[in-house]
Design a protein around this motif. Structure first.
Motif, PDB file in Angstrom:
ATOM      1  N   MET A   1       0.846  -1.203   0.000  1.00  0.00           N
ATOM      2  CA  MET A   1       0.000   0.000   0.000  1.00  0.00           C
ATOM      3  C   MET A   1       0.877   1.246   0.000  1.00  0.00           C
ATOM      4  SD  MET A   1      -3.023   1.059   2.665  1.00  0.00           S
ATOM      5  CE  MET A   1      -3.934   2.566   2.445  1.00  0.00           C
ATOM      6  N   ALA A   2       0.607   2.180  -0.887  1.00  0.00           N
ATOM      7  CA  ALA A   2       1.410   3.395  -1.003  1.00  0.00           C
ATOM      8  C   ALA A   2       1.215   4.263   0.239  1.00  0.00           C
ATOM      9  CB  ALA A   2       1.005   4.176  -2.251  1.00  0.00           C
ATOM     10  N   PRO A   3       2.284   4.909   0.699  1.00  0.00           N
ATOM     11  CA  PRO A   3       2.162   5.788   1.873  1.00  0.00           C
ATOM     12  C   PRO A   3       1.238   6.966   1.583  1.00  0.00           C
ATOM     13  CG  PRO A   3       4.290   6.096   0.798  1.00  0.00           C
ATOM     14  CD  PRO A   3       3.657   4.892   0.153  1.00  0.00           C
ATOM     15  N   ALA A   4       0.510   7.399   2.620  1.00  0.00           N
ATOM     16  CA  ALA A   4      -0.414   8.531   2.471  1.00  0.00           C
ATOM     17  C   ALA A   4       0.362   9.825   2.266  1.00  0.00           C
ATOM     18  CB  ALA A   4      -1.302   8.645   3.696  1.00  0.00           C
ATOM     19  N   LEU A   5      -0.176  10.695   1.417  1.00  0.00           N
ATOM     20  CA  LEU A   5       0.441  11.991   1.175  1.00  0.00           C
ATOM     21  C   LEU A   5      -0.167  13.048   2.101  1.00  0.00           C
ATOM     22  CD1 LEU A   5       0.622  12.064  -2.735  1.00  0.00           C
ATOM     23  CD2 LEU A   5       2.445  11.496  -1.113  1.00  0.00           C
ATOM     24  N   CYS A   6       0.578  14.100   2.319  1.00  0.00           N
ATOM     25  CA  CYS A   6       0.123  15.208   3.168  1.00  0.00           C
ATOM     26  C   CYS A   6      -1.149  15.814   2.592  1.00  0.00           C
ATOM     27  CB  CYS A   6       1.218  16.263   3.267  1.00  0.00           C
ATOM     28  SG  CYS A   6       0.721  17.769   4.127  1.00  0.00           S
ATOM     29  N   ALA A   7      -2.141  16.036   3.449  1.00  0.00           N
ATOM     30  CA  ALA A   7      -3.423  16.584   3.006  1.00  0.00           C
ATOM     31  C   ALA A   7      -3.326  18.045   2.589  1.00  0.00           C
ATOM     32  CB  ALA A   7      -4.459  16.446   4.121  1.00  0.00           C
ATOM     33  N   ILE A   8      -2.240  18.728   2.947  1.00  0.00           N
ATOM     34  CA  ILE A   8      -2.076  20.141   2.616  1.00  0.00           C
ATOM     35  C   ILE A   8      -1.256  20.318   1.338  1.00  0.00           C
ATOM     36  CG2 ILE A   8      -1.250  22.389   3.400  1.00  0.00           C
ATOM     37  CD1 ILE A   8      -3.667  21.352   4.929  1.00  0.00           C
ATOM     38  N   CYS A   9      -0.009  19.871   1.365  1.00  0.00           N
ATOM     39  CA  CYS A   9       0.863  20.077   0.197  1.00  0.00           C
ATOM     40  C   CYS A   9       0.681  18.994  -0.862  1.00  0.00           C
ATOM     41  CB  CYS A   9       2.324  20.143   0.629  1.00  0.00           C
ATOM     42  SG  CYS A   9       2.972  18.565   1.263  1.00  0.00           S
ATOM     43  N   GLU A  10       0.102  17.847  -0.475  1.00  0.00           N
ATOM     44  CA  GLU A  10      -0.157  16.727  -1.390  1.00  0.00           C
ATOM     45  C   GLU A  10       1.109  16.299  -2.153  1.00  0.00           C
ATOM     46  OE1 GLU A  10      -3.332  17.933  -3.935  1.00  0.00           O
ATOM     47  OE2 GLU A  10      -4.860  17.793  -2.362  1.00  0.00           O
ATOM     48  N   ASN A  11       2.238  16.478  -1.491  1.00  0.00           N
ATOM     49  CA  ASN A  11       3.507  16.143  -2.138  1.00  0.00           C
ATOM     50  C   ASN A  11       4.352  15.251  -1.237  1.00  0.00           C
ATOM     51  OD1 ASN A  11       5.662  16.130  -3.911  1.00  0.00           O
ATOM     52  ND2 ASN A  11       6.509  18.055  -3.122  1.00  0.00           N
ATOM     53  N   ALA A  12       4.623  15.738  -0.018  1.00  0.00           N
ATOM     54  CA  ALA A  12       5.450  14.984   0.918  1.00  0.00           C
ATOM     55  C   ALA A  12       4.636  13.890   1.602  1.00  0.00           C
ATOM     56  CB  ALA A  12       6.036  15.930   1.953  1.00  0.00           C
ATOM     57  N   ARG A  13       5.350  12.918   2.134  1.00  0.00           N
ATOM     58  CA  ARG A  13       4.695  11.808   2.837  1.00  0.00           C
ATOM     59  C   ARG A  13       4.142  12.294   4.181  1.00  0.00           C
ATOM     60  NH1 ARG A  13       7.620   6.076   4.518  1.00  0.00           N
ATOM     61  NH2 ARG A  13       5.837   5.202   5.677  1.00  0.00           N
ATOM     62  N   ALA A  14       2.937  11.878   4.509  1.00  0.00           N
ATOM     63  CA  ALA A  14       2.311  12.259   5.781  1.00  0.00           C
ATOM     64  C   ALA A  14       2.970  11.510   6.933  1.00  0.00           C
ATOM     65  CB  ALA A  14       0.817  11.959   5.745  1.00  0.00           C
ATOM     66  N   LEU A  15       3.440  12.242   7.933  1.00  0.00           N
ATOM     67  CA  LEU A  15       4.093  11.644   9.100  1.00  0.00           C
ATOM     68  C   LEU A  15       3.317  11.890  10.387  1.00  0.00           C
ATOM     69  CD1 LEU A  15       7.818  12.627   8.406  1.00  0.00           C
ATOM     70  CD2 LEU A  15       6.702  10.444   7.960  1.00  0.00           C
ATOM     71  N   VAL A  16       2.360  12.806  10.342  1.00  0.00           N
ATOM     72  CA  VAL A  16       1.619  13.195  11.543  1.00  0.00           C
ATOM     73  C   VAL A  16       0.121  13.074  11.285  1.00  0.00           C
ATOM     74  CG1 VAL A  16       1.132  15.047  13.181  1.00  0.00           C
ATOM     75  CG2 VAL A  16       3.423  14.817  12.222  1.00  0.00           C
ATOM     76  N   LYS A  17      -0.576  12.429  12.219  1.00  0.00           N
ATOM     77  CA  LYS A  17      -2.035  12.414  12.184  1.00  0.00           C
ATOM     78  C   LYS A  17      -2.511  13.273  13.344  1.00  0.00           C
ATOM     79  CE  LYS A  17      -6.107   9.408  12.172  1.00  0.00           C
ATOM     80  NZ  LYS A  17      -6.603   8.006  12.251  1.00  0.00           N
ATOM     81  N   ARG A  18      -3.126  14.413  13.042  1.00  0.00           N
ATOM     82  CA  ARG A  18      -3.503  15.366  14.082  1.00  0.00           C
ATOM     83  C   ARG A  18      -4.545  14.787  15.035  1.00  0.00           C
ATOM     84  NH1 ARG A  18      -4.570  21.430  12.465  1.00  0.00           N
ATOM     85  NH2 ARG A  18      -3.977  21.593  14.669  1.00  0.00           N
ATOM     86  N   PRO A  19      -4.252  14.767  16.334  1.00  0.00           N
ATOM     87  CA  PRO A  19      -5.234  14.276  17.312  1.00  0.00           C
ATOM     88  C   PRO A  19      -6.520  15.097  17.304  1.00  0.00           C
ATOM     89  CG  PRO A  19      -3.047  14.414  18.288  1.00  0.00           C
ATOM     90  CD  PRO A  19      -2.967  15.099  16.959  1.00  0.00           C
ATOM     91  N   LYS A  20      -6.415  16.376  16.936  1.00  0.00           N
ATOM     92  CA  LYS A  20      -7.575  17.274  16.983  1.00  0.00           C
ATOM     93  C   LYS A  20      -8.641  16.903  15.963  1.00  0.00           C
ATOM     94  CE  LYS A  20      -6.763  21.650  17.615  1.00  0.00           C
ATOM     95  NZ  LYS A  20      -6.364  23.057  17.397  1.00  0.00           N
ATOM     96  N   ASN A  21      -8.211  16.556  14.727  1.00  0.00           N
ATOM     97  CA  ASN A  21      -9.192  16.298  13.663  1.00  0.00           C
ATOM     98  C   ASN A  21      -8.844  15.122  12.758  1.00  0.00           C
ATOM     99  OD1 ASN A  21      -7.075  17.341  12.176  1.00  0.00           O
ATOM    100  ND2 ASN A  21      -8.024  19.347  11.891  1.00  0.00           N
ATOM    101  N   GLY A  22      -7.753  14.398  13.064  1.00  0.00           N
ATOM    102  CA  GLY A  22      -7.388  13.226  12.270  1.00  0.00           C
ATOM    103  C   GLY A  22      -6.732  13.544  10.942  1.00  0.00           C
ATOM    104  N   GLN A  23      -6.461  14.810  10.663  1.00  0.00           N
ATOM    105  CA  GLN A  23      -5.842  15.211   9.389  1.00  0.00           C
ATOM    106  C   GLN A  23      -4.406  14.697   9.313  1.00  0.00           C
ATOM    107  OE1 GLN A  23      -5.218  19.479   8.848  1.00  0.00           O
ATOM    108  NE2 GLN A  23      -6.059  19.340   6.785  1.00  0.00           N
ATOM    109  N   LYS A  24      -4.050  14.123   8.145  1.00  0.00           N
ATOM    110  CA  LYS A  24      -2.704  13.577   7.952  1.00  0.00           C
ATOM    111  C   LYS A  24      -1.822  14.617   7.260  1.00  0.00           C
ATOM    112  CE  LYS A  24      -4.398   8.813   7.662  1.00  0.00           C
ATOM    113  NZ  LYS A  24      -4.521   7.586   6.819  1.00  0.00           N
ATOM    114  N   LEU A  25      -0.705  14.932   7.903  1.00  0.00           N
ATOM    115  CA  LEU A  25       0.159  16.007   7.420  1.00  0.00           C
ATOM    116  C   LEU A  25       1.620  15.569   7.416  1.00  0.00           C
ATOM    117  CD1 LEU A  25      -1.343  18.936   9.535  1.00  0.00           C
ATOM    118  CD2 LEU A  25      -1.929  18.360   7.179  1.00  0.00           C
ATOM    119  N   CYS A  26       2.395  16.233   6.569  1.00  0.00           N
ATOM    120  CA  CYS A  26       3.839  16.041   6.623  1.00  0.00           C
ATOM    121  C   CYS A  26       4.389  16.888   7.772  1.00  0.00           C
ATOM    122  CB  CYS A  26       4.493  16.431   5.301  1.00  0.00           C
ATOM    123  SG  CYS A  26       4.385  18.196   4.902  1.00  0.00           S
TER     124      CYS A  26
END
Length: 427
Positions: A1-26
Motif C-alpha cells: 500500500m502506497a504511503p499517504a500523502l500530506c493533506a495540505i501540500c499533497e507532495n510529501a509523505r504524511a508523518l503526523v495524524k492530528r489528534p484534533k481532527n485526524g488530518q494527515k500532514l507532513c
C-alpha cells in the motif's frame, strides 16, 4: 500500500495524524499549521500590543518550552515587536523543580532571552517540600497553586512587567472547566475560561496563547522541532483533584477526539451566563489592544474565544443568539416549579400559588471586587489574600512573617478559620 500523502501540500509523505481532527500532514505542514493557529489565536483575541514586555511562565516542561519557541518564532515572523522574558518559579521540590530549572536555563541561552527565577522560600519562607512535610500529600496542590499564581505575578512586578503568558493548553482548560462544574463554582468557571485574566488597569495580566492547542499536538510539535524540555511529572501531583478530571478527559478524548474543544466551548458559553459583576470581568473587556492588522487578518475575525479554525461568521451568529437568550425574561424563572395547566387554564406552582411562574431566588453569588491584601499588599478580592491565609496556618508554630495583619474584619476572620480548617483536615 502506497504511503499517504500530506493533506495540505499533497507532495510529501504524511508523518503526523492530528489528534484534533485526524488530518494527515507532513512534518513541515504540521509545524506551519500549528504555529499559524497560535498566531490566529493571538491576533483575533488581541493579546499583545507592539512594544509590550512579556514574561513567559517557564517551568521547563513541554507546554512552556513550546510556548517560548512559538512566541519567539511568531514575534520574528510577524514583527509583533515584543520583548520576551522567561520567568520561572522555584517551588523547592528536590528531584523535580531543581532538575527542570536546568532545562529553563538552557532554553534561556537557546532562545536568547532574559531569565528571572523566583523561589517560594524567598517569597513565603517555605518550600513545597517543607509544606508537604508539615501537612502531608493531601491538599498540597492547593497550597502550591495559590502560591504559584501569586509568585508569577510578584515575579513579573519585580521585572516591571504587566503581562504574563502561561502554557495552559486546551486539555488544561477543559480539566479546569470540569473541576469547577463538579464544585459548582460558576464564578470561577467564568474567569478560568477567559483567555485573559485582568485588563489594562490590572497590575499584572495573565493570558493563555495555547488555549486551543491540544496537549498531544504540543508534544508532537516539540518532538518534530527537537525542542529541549523536561518531561518528569511533579512528584506530588498524583494526589491532586485535577488528576481525576484529567483521567476523565483522556477517556472522553479516546471516544471522541473533539471532546476537549467541545468542553472548552461549552465552558465559554456557560461563562457568558454568569453576571459580569460576579466574575469581576466583562466578556472581551480585557482584549481591547491589538497588534498591527498589517498581517491581513480582518479585525475581530473569529471573535472572542475563537478556536483558530472558525472564519468568524458562525461565531458571531452564535454570540448574537446567546446574547438574545441572556436577555430573555424567561431565564429568570425556575422551570422546575412549573406544573401542567389545570383544566381551567390556570397554572399552579408547587406551593399552590396561581400564576405558576415562580421566581427562583437561586444561590447568592458573591460579588468579586479586586483590592489589595492588608498583609502582603498583593491584589486580592478579600482583605487577606489566600496565600497569607495558608501561610498563617503554616506559621502557627513558627515565627510570623515580617508584616503582620493590622485589621481583620468578620469576613476575613471567617475565611481564615475556613482555610485553617482545610489545612488541619489535609493533615
Amino acid at each position: 500500500m502506497a504511503p499517504a500523502l500530506c493533506a495540505i501540500c499533497e507532495n510529501a509523505r504524511a508523518l503526523v495524524k492530528r489528534p484534533k481532527n485526524g488530518q494527515k500532514l507532513c512534518k513541515a505542514c504540521f509545524i506551519t499549521i500549528f504555529e499559524e493557529e497560535i498566531h490566529h489565536t493571538i491576533t483575533t483575541t488581541k493579546l499583545f500590543s507592539p512594544g509590550d514586555r512579556i514574561a513567559i511562565g517557564a517551568s521547563g516542561g513541554k507546554d512552556s518550552t513550546v510556548l517560548a519557541s512559538v512566541l519567539k518564532t511568531l514575534n520574528e515572523r510577524y514583527n509583533y515587536g515584543l520583548d520576551l522574558v522567561l520567568l520561572s518559579i522555584d517551588e523547592g521540590i528536590k528531584g523535580y523543580r531543581d532538575d527542570s530549572l536546568e532545562t529553563v536555563k538552557r532554553n534561556a541561552i537557546q532562545y536568547d532571552m532574559e531569565l528571572k527565577i523566583v523561589g517560594y522560600d524567598e517569597l513565603y519562607g517555605w518550600t513545597m517540600d517543607q509544606v508537604v512535610e508539615t501537612i502531608g500529600k493531601k491538599g498540597n496542590c492547593t497550597y502550591c497553586g495559590v502560591f504559584r499564581r501569586q509568585a508569577l505575578d510578584r515575579g513579573a512586578k519585580m521585572l516591571g512587567i504587566k503581562h504574563v503568558v502561561t502554557g495552559h493548553n486546551a486539555d488544561d482548560v477543559a480539566e479546569t472547566i470540569l473541576m469547577n462544574l463538579l464544585r459548582g463554582d460558576l464564578p470561577r468557571l467564568a474567569r478560568s475560561t477567559s483567555i485573559v485574566t485582568g485588563d489594562e488597569s490590572s497590575e499584572v495580566r495573565r493570558s493563555k496563547p495555547l488555549k486551543y492547542a491540544y496537549e498531544k499536538e504540543i508534544v508532537l510539535y516539540a518532538l518534530h522541532k527537537k525542542l529541549d524540555y523536561f518531561s518528569t511529572e511533579c512528584i506530588y501531583s498524583p494526589e491532586a483533584f485535577r488528576g481525576s478530571a484529567r483521567t476523565l478527559i483522556k477517556s472522553l478524548e479516546r471516544i471522541r477526539p473533539s471532546a476537549i474543544l467541545d468542553i472548552v466551548r461549552s465552558g465559554e458559553d456557560m461563562a457568558k451566563l454568569v453576571p459580569a459583576e460576579v466574575t469581576g470581568i466583562s466578556h472581551c473587556k480585557s482584549q481591547k489592544v491589538s497588534l498591527s492588522s498589517a498581517d491581513g487578518e480582518e479585525e475581530g475575525a473569529g471573535g472572542c474565544g475563537s478556536n483558530g479554525r472558525s472564519s468568524g461568521g458562525e461565531m458571531a451568529e452564535m454570540e448574537k443568539k446567546l446574547q438574545e437568550d441572556e436577555e430573555a425574561s424567561s431565564r429568570e424563572f425556575d422551570v422546575a416549579s412549573i406544573t401542567p395547566r389545570k383544566a381551567n387554564g390556570q397554572r399552579h406552582d408547587r406551593i399552590g400559588g396561581r400564576n405558576g411562574l415562580k421566581k427562583d431566588p437561586g444561590r447568592k453569588l458573591t460579588r468579586q471586587t479586586l483590592g489589595t491584601c492588608k498583609n502582603c499588599g498583593y491584589m486580592s478580592s478579600q482583605d487577606i489574600c489566600k496565600a497569607c491565609m495558608l501561610l498563617e496556618g503554616l506559621n502557627k508554630n513558627r515565627p510570623k512573617m515580617e508584616i503582620e495583619v493590622d485589621v481583620e474584619d468578620e469576613e476575613s476572620s471567617t475565611l481564615r478559620r475556613r482555610m485553617e480548617g482545610l489545612a488541619l483536615a489535609a493533615g
